[in-house]
Enzyme design. Structure first.
Site, mmCIF file in Angstrom:
data_model
loop_
_atom_site.group_PDB
_atom_site.id
_atom_site.type_symbol
_atom_site.label_atom_id
_atom_site.label_comp_id
_atom_site.label_asym_id
_atom_site.label_seq_id
_atom_site.Cartn_x
_atom_site.Cartn_y
_atom_site.Cartn_z
ATOM 1 N N LYS A 23 0.824 -1.217 0.000
ATOM 2 C CA LYS A 23 0.000 0.000 0.000
ATOM 3 C C LYS A 23 0.853 1.260 0.000
ATOM 4 O O LYS A 23 0.596 2.213 0.749
ATOM 5 C CB LYS A 23 -0.976 -0.007 1.176
ATOM 6 C CG LYS A 23 -1.969 -1.167 1.150
ATOM 7 C CD LYS A 23 -2.970 -1.077 2.277
ATOM 8 C CE LYS A 23 -3.956 -2.236 2.237
ATOM 9 N NZ LYS A 23 -3.329 -3.525 2.595
ATOM 10 N N ARG A 24 1.863 1.292 -0.844
ATOM 11 C CA ARG A 24 2.761 2.430 -0.902
ATOM 12 C C ARG A 24 2.111 3.602 -1.642
ATOM 13 O O ARG A 24 1.358 3.415 -2.598
ATOM 14 C CB ARG A 24 4.069 2.056 -1.590
ATOM 15 C CG ARG A 24 4.858 0.952 -0.912
ATOM 16 C CD ARG A 24 5.160 1.277 0.538
ATOM 17 N NE ARG A 24 6.139 0.357 1.089
ATOM 18 C CZ ARG A 24 6.095 -0.150 2.315
ATOM 19 N NH1 ARG A 24 5.103 0.176 3.117
ATOM 20 N NH2 ARG A 24 7.038 -0.961 2.745
#
Length: 298
Positions: free
Chosen positions: A118-119
């Site tokens: 989930k960057r």
């Protein structure tokens, strides 16, 4: 208690189902894996409580045993394995080393690996995240990675470009299964569209013309009921929330409507709680796969 040495069962499909053809994009490989192995993603989430339930210590040795057992049980038969990077990173460099090995072994056994990281950032920082997960020379190179677009969809351009270059995929958060997400994702954009719909429309534009499936996917929770947005993005739809979060495969047609054929339901604890026995893990994954196939007509 140690992982069972039960006799391996026959894989549901040979490794060739996910083998990479030079130049073949992620969407094509995922479509083939879904059609042959079934449309299921199993998370590798080494919660401390799960390690305890498996009879393992919440330490680096327990982490390694947990990850290796999960890969051994499932990587030759499910379409996608999704390691949650945070549960490895909490052990520092040694945990990251276990994550690298997990990715390597899962891909070698034929599973597509979706790194759940989930960057989301901007500029060179986003470029560094992209290089970490989407550069073939990186030790954490994965078939796809989850990213957050809520610094603006354009902030994802380094990851989108890196994925296109390496034949990888990107799964973009759209409508997540956590209730807090609605305050941002259901908000109204300047043009009147819900923010989530704005993001989905960007994804559809990225996937335009791709066959049989685009490589930019959306994350849409299976717990949402009626999604209330247009999910026709010509790309995969990762659907967390099956199992422990309360959704079932039977909910998928109601949530995803006409796009249900592109859904990749994600199950973690619903499968992992059956470990460390290899046979029990495989049976749980096969049961979910059969239920999903029945629900979506796959």
């Amino acid at each position: 208690m140690t992982p069972s040495a039960s006799t391996p069962t026959t894989p549901t499909t040979p490794d060739a189902s996910t083998a990479s053809v030079p130049g073949e994009p992620f969407g094509a490989r995922l479509r083939r894996a879904m059609d042959t192995r079934g449309p299921l993603c199993v998370g590798i989430d080494p919660h401390g409580s799960l390690l305890t339930d498996w009879g393992l210590a919440d330490d680096i040795a327990g982490l390694e045993r947990f990850a290796r057992t999960t890969v051994e049980a499932l990587a030759d038969r499910v379409a996608v394995l999704k390691p949650q990077s945070a549960f490895f990173e909490r052990f520092g460099s040694r945990g990251t080393a276990v994550l690298e090995k997990t990715v390597e072994e899962a891909r070698a056994a034929g599973a597509l690996v979706l790194m759940d990281a989930k960057r989301g950032d901007i500029g060179s920082t986003m470029g560094a995240y992209a290089a970490t997960y989407l550069d073939k020379d990186s030790p954490l190179f994965s078939d796809a990675v989850t990213v957050s677009p809520y610094l603006g969809f354009g902030s994802l351009r380094p990851a989108l470009d890196a994925a296109a270059s390496s034949g990888s995929g990107v799964f973009v958060l759209a409508l997540t299964s956590n209730p807090e997400g609605a305050e941002v994702q259901r908000a109204t954009a300047a043009d009147g569209r819900p923010v989530a719909q704005l993001m989905l429309d960007h994804m559809a534009a990225e996937n335009a013309g791709a066959t049989p499936l685009g490589s930019v996917g959306a994350v849409v929770g299976a717990t949402l009921g009626d999604a209330g947005v247009d999910l026709a993005i010509n790309g995969p739809l990762l659907a967390p929330g099956i199992g422990a979060q309360g959704a079932t495969p039977a909910d998928l047609p109601r949530v995803f409507g006409a796009a249900v054929g592109n859904v990749v339901p994600s199950v973690s604890r619903g499968v992992l709680r059956h470990g460390p026995d290899l046979g029990a893990l495989r049976e749980a994954a096969e049961r979910f796969t059969d239920e999903v196939r029945a629900a979506v007509g796959a």
